[in-house]
Motif scaffolding. Structure first.
Motif, PDB file in Angstrom:
ATOM      1  N   GLU A   1      34.948  -6.598 -37.702  1.00 44.57           N
ATOM      2  CA  GLU A   1      33.743  -7.022 -38.440  1.00 44.57           C
ATOM      3  C   GLU A   1      33.682  -8.555 -38.523  1.00 44.57           C
ATOM      4  O   GLU A   1      32.624  -9.160 -38.348  1.00 44.57           O
ATOM      5  N   ASN A   2      34.830  -9.155 -38.816  1.00 45.77           N
ATOM      6  CA  ASN A   2      34.895 -10.613 -38.903  1.00 45.77           C
ATOM      7  C   ASN A   2      34.587 -11.239 -37.541  1.00 45.77           C
ATOM      8  O   ASN A   2      33.837 -12.214 -37.423  1.00 45.77           O
TER       9      ASN A   2
ATOM     10  N   LYS B   1      32.857  -9.882 -35.143  1.00 43.16           N
ATOM     11  CA  LYS B   1      31.444  -9.678 -34.812  1.00 43.16           C
ATOM     12  C   LYS B   1      30.543 -10.638 -35.600  1.00 43.16           C
ATOM     13  O   LYS B   1      29.534 -11.120 -35.083  1.00 43.16           O
ATOM     14  N   ALA B   2      30.928 -10.928 -36.838  1.00 41.40           N
ATOM     15  CA  ALA B   2      30.117 -11.858 -37.640  1.00 41.40           C
ATOM     16  C   ALA B   2      30.086 -13.233 -36.957  1.00 41.40           C
ATOM     17  O   ALA B   2      29.025 -13.865 -36.842  1.00 41.40           O
ATOM     18  N   TYR B   3      31.254 -13.697 -36.487  1.00 42.92           N
ATOM     19  CA  TYR B   3      31.283 -14.984 -35.780  1.00 42.92           C
ATOM     20  C   TYR B   3      30.442 -14.921 -34.502  1.00 42.92           C
ATOM     21  O   TYR B   3      29.568 -15.761 -34.260  1.00 42.92           O
TER      22      TYR B   3
ATOM     23  N   THR C   1      28.106 -12.916 -33.491  1.00 44.57           N
ATOM     24  CA  THR C   1      26.667 -12.703 -33.648  1.00 44.57           C
ATOM     25  C   THR C   1      25.958 -14.030 -33.857  1.00 44.57           C
ATOM     26  O   THR C   1      24.904 -14.288 -33.282  1.00 44.57           O
ATOM     27  N   LYS C   2      26.560 -14.891 -34.658  1.00 51.48           N
ATOM     28  CA  LYS C   2      25.957 -16.210 -34.862  1.00 51.48           C
ATOM     29  C   LYS C   2      26.111 -17.076 -33.603  1.00 51.48           C
ATOM     30  O   LYS C   2      25.175 -17.764 -33.202  1.00 51.48           O
TER      31      LYS C   2
ATOM     32  N   THR D   1      22.681  -6.485 -29.042  1.00 51.31           N
ATOM     33  CA  THR D   1      23.571  -6.100 -30.144  1.00 51.31           C
ATOM     34  C   THR D   1      24.421  -4.873 -29.793  1.00 51.31           C
ATOM     35  O   THR D   1      25.539  -4.743 -30.280  1.00 51.31           O
TER      36      THR D   1
ATOM     37  N   CYS E   1      33.110  -6.243 -29.470  1.00 49.79           N
ATOM     38  CA  CYS E   1      33.967  -6.566 -30.625  1.00 49.79           C
ATOM     39  C   CYS E   1      34.892  -5.408 -30.987  1.00 49.79           C
ATOM     40  O   CYS E   1      36.085  -5.617 -31.219  1.00 49.79           O
TER      41      CYS E   1
ATOM     42  N   TYR F   1      29.841 -21.777 -39.391  1.00 47.53           N
ATOM     43  CA  TYR F   1      30.436 -20.548 -38.870  1.00 47.53           C
ATOM     44  C   TYR F   1      31.508 -20.038 -39.827  1.00 47.53           C
ATOM     45  O   TYR F   1      31.599 -18.844 -40.090  1.00 47.53           O
TER      46      TYR F   1
ATOM     47  N   ILE G   1      30.446 -17.802 -42.634  1.00 46.26           N
ATOM     48  CA  ILE G   1      30.075 -16.391 -42.439  1.00 46.26           C
ATOM     49  C   ILE G   1      31.219 -15.557 -41.859  1.00 46.26           C
ATOM     50  O   ILE G   1      31.174 -14.333 -41.910  1.00 46.26           O
ATOM     51  N   ALA G   2      32.233 -16.207 -41.313  1.00 50.73           N
ATOM     52  CA  ALA G   2      33.374 -15.460 -40.753  1.00 50.73           C
ATOM     53  C   ALA G   2      34.645 -16.278 -40.938  1.00 50.73           C
ATOM     54  O   ALA G   2      34.664 -17.477 -40.623  1.00 50.73           O
TER      55      ALA G   2
END
Ligand SMILES: Cc1cc2nc3c(=O)[nH]c(=O)nc-3n(C[C@H](O)[C@H](O)[C@H](O)COP(=O)(O)OP(=O)(O)OC[C@H]3O[C@@H](n4cnc5c(N)ncnc54)[C@H](O)[C@@H]3O)c2cc1C
Length: 517
Positions: free
Chosen positions: A121-122, A124-126, A128-129, A137, A144, A191, A194-195
């Motif tokens: 999840e972490n 993917k958060a990085y 995605t941005k 997606t 990821c 960045y 968010i991650a």
């Protein structure tokens, strides 16, 4: 070497060989055409009825860089017979010229061994941005969540990552003894908010060559490789399914029937001027293009001729690696209006893209004497060729063609951020926030002509099973793609290692899917 020789793996490694093979493909002027253009749909290809087959395998892989090698190994391990066509006289492609970093995260065994905390999840958060809103997606999610497994797969197939983590420096070259490092914008404030930053650039011992070597050793003698053999077109049956390829080999034309599928892995189109001019004309103004000679988009062009869709073809990495030059990331990067537009410690391709998209004329990093001395003392100083100096910021601006008042305002605002330790405009890391105040001052040019374009990111549209998608949004039966001839997870470039990781991820999936069809 005979076109039919099954080759021992040790002979493949390292640099790309330019073979001089004359390719039968011409670039599609429609490389950037809107999906569904009449011109794309009208392009013809060879029908299976007209072909005299010279060879046959269940899976035909075209191109043996990271993506093709992963596809070939995966297809063989699913029990398929595989023929690989490689236009050069050895495997490796641009992969073999690269830094060899593989961007993997989400809690890989290497991250765990080195005490780095990360989750899918972490990760993917990085990402995605980093890859931006135009990324696919579905593919990003697969990339990821499967990343720890990809790392295990790489290790199972002979790659080793037994060095230390480097959590301090920026990626330029892999330091000796390092297996894991930061290689993107993970620590930049935008960045990191968010991650949780985690180093994800995995450096295999032996570098880029070891990626190809390990995979081809794993493939073993079962992989039938035809070197010097360049795809010229895809062959379809009456239903439009891809059933084989036509190619030019060292001894003349060959036609290879594919019982289950054809996997395109021919790399980027960086060296195809016609498509680059259509898709990313600004890149033509770069100092040069750093890519393998066969990065001509052959696979993408051949697939478009059978109706394949493309995406993100305007995306290209441009390496404005400001942080390569110690001292420079402490400066303030101003555009032709004398305004800052980014955090100077960003990853090079983020900086390159921003400059390419926003700056028409002068664009400079403004530094003071101390920073200049640091930059000139660094190993890459010879790359800094276009530098102006003056005793005051205003005089420097005038000499550089910038508005003196606005430049002085920008530097004053920046210096204030340095004093408070918080870059309110772009979130530059505090360690690089040093006031620019001890003259003389210097303006280091960072226009596109001062740096290199690296590789194209866009290409064939694929789905999560690496099937190539047509202009109606449906998979083309029998056709798969991976690596830089496809678009993969990009969007924008996420950081060093993400191209090879994308190629390995979807190459592996393509091999498995085609073989089990
Ligand atoms: C200097 C540099 C450093 C880089 N560093 C990194 C890094 O550290 N990490 C990272 O992730 N990325 C890096 N990259 C980018 C990365 O190397 C490539 O994007 C990636 O390796 C592409 O892999 P691929 O398998 O898609 O293509 P390639 O590795 O280029 O393989 C494609 C193969 O297809 C063959 N081919 C082409 N046309 C035909 C045809 N018609 N018929 C048959 N065969 C054909 C080519 O000869 C080649 O062997 C770097 C790039 C450069 C230029």
């Amino acid at each position: 070497m005979s076109t039919h020789e099954t080759v021992s793996r040790r002979t493949f490694i390292t640099a790309v060989g330019a073979t001089g093979v004359a390719l039968g493909l011409s670039s599609l002027a429609t490389g950037c055409a809107p999906q569904g253009s009449d011109e794309s749909q009208a392009l013809s290809n060879t029908s299976a009825d007209d072909v005299a087959w010279t060879d046959e395998a269940e899976v035909v892989v075209v191109g043996l860089g990271a993506a093709g090698a992963a596809a070939a190994v995966a297809a063989l391990e699913e029990g398929a017979t595989v023929i690989a066509l490689e236009a050069a006289d050895q495997a490796g492609g641009t992969t073999a010229l690269s830094g060899g970093l593989i961007y993997m995260g989400g809690g890989t065994s290497v991250q765990q061994r080195l005490g780095i905390e990360d989750t899918p999840e972490n990760f993917k958060a990085y990402l995605t941005k980093a890859v931006g809103p135009s990324a696919d997606t579905e593919l990003l999610d697969i990339f990821c969540t499967s990343s720890p497994d990809l790392c295990a797969w790489c290790i199972d197939h002979g790659m080793t990552f037994d060095g230390d983590a480097d959590e301090t420096s920026h990626i330029v070259e892999t330091p000796e003894g390092i297996s894991l490092m930061y290689s993107g914008n993970e620590r930049a404030a935008d960045y990191a908010s968010i991650a949780t930053p985690a180093p994800r650039g995995h450096a295999p011992s032996g570098g880029a060559a070891s990626i190809i070597d390990s995979l081809l050793q794993s493939a073993g003698a079962g992989l039938d490789i035809r070197f010097g053999t360049a795809l010229s077109e895809l062959v379809t049956d009456d239903s439009g399914a891809v059933v084989g390829v036509k190619a030019e080999g060292p001894n003349g034309p060959v036609a290879v029937r594919a019982g289950k599928g054809v996997i395109l892995a021919t790399g980027a189109f960086t060296n195809n001027d016609e498509i680059v001019e259509n898709c990313r004309p600004e890149a033509l103004s770069c100092r040069g293009r750093t890519a393998g000679p066969l990065d001509r988009g052959d696979g993408m062009i051949a697939a478009q001729k059978v109706g394949a869709a493309v995406r993100s073809t305007s995306r290209m990495t441009v390496g404005a690696h400001v942080y390569m030059y110690e001292g420079l990331p402490k400066g303030a990067l101003l555009n032709h209006r004398g305004q800052r537009m980014l955090a100077e410690d960003w990853y090079g391709s983020f900086i390159g893209r921003t400059i390419l998209e926003n700056t028409l004329s002068g664009c400079f990093v403004i530094i003071d004497q101390t920073m200049y001395d640091e930059a000139m003392g660094c190993p890459y100083a010879a790359g800094l060729t276009n530098i102006t100096s003056a005793d005051s910021i205003e005089a420097l601006a005038e000499k550089s063609g910038l508005n003196a008042d606005r430049t002085a305002e920008s530097i004053a605002r920046y210096n204030e951020f340095c004093r408070t330790g918080v870059d309110e405009d772009f979130g530059k890391s505090p360690e690089y926030l040093i006031p620019i105040e001890q003259g003389p001052f210097y303006a280091v040019s960072v226009l596109p002509q001062d740096f290199s374009a690296f590789f194209t990111l866009g290409g064939l549209k694929i789905d999560g099973s690496a099937r190539v998608i047509n202009l109606d949004g449906e998979p083309i039966n029998g056709l798969y793609a991976a690596g830089r001839c496809s678009c993969g997870i990009f969007g924008e470039y996420a950081g060093s290692g993400s191209s090879i990781a994308d190629g390995l991820t979807f190459g592996r999936i393509a091999g498995q899917t085609a073989a089990t069809r």
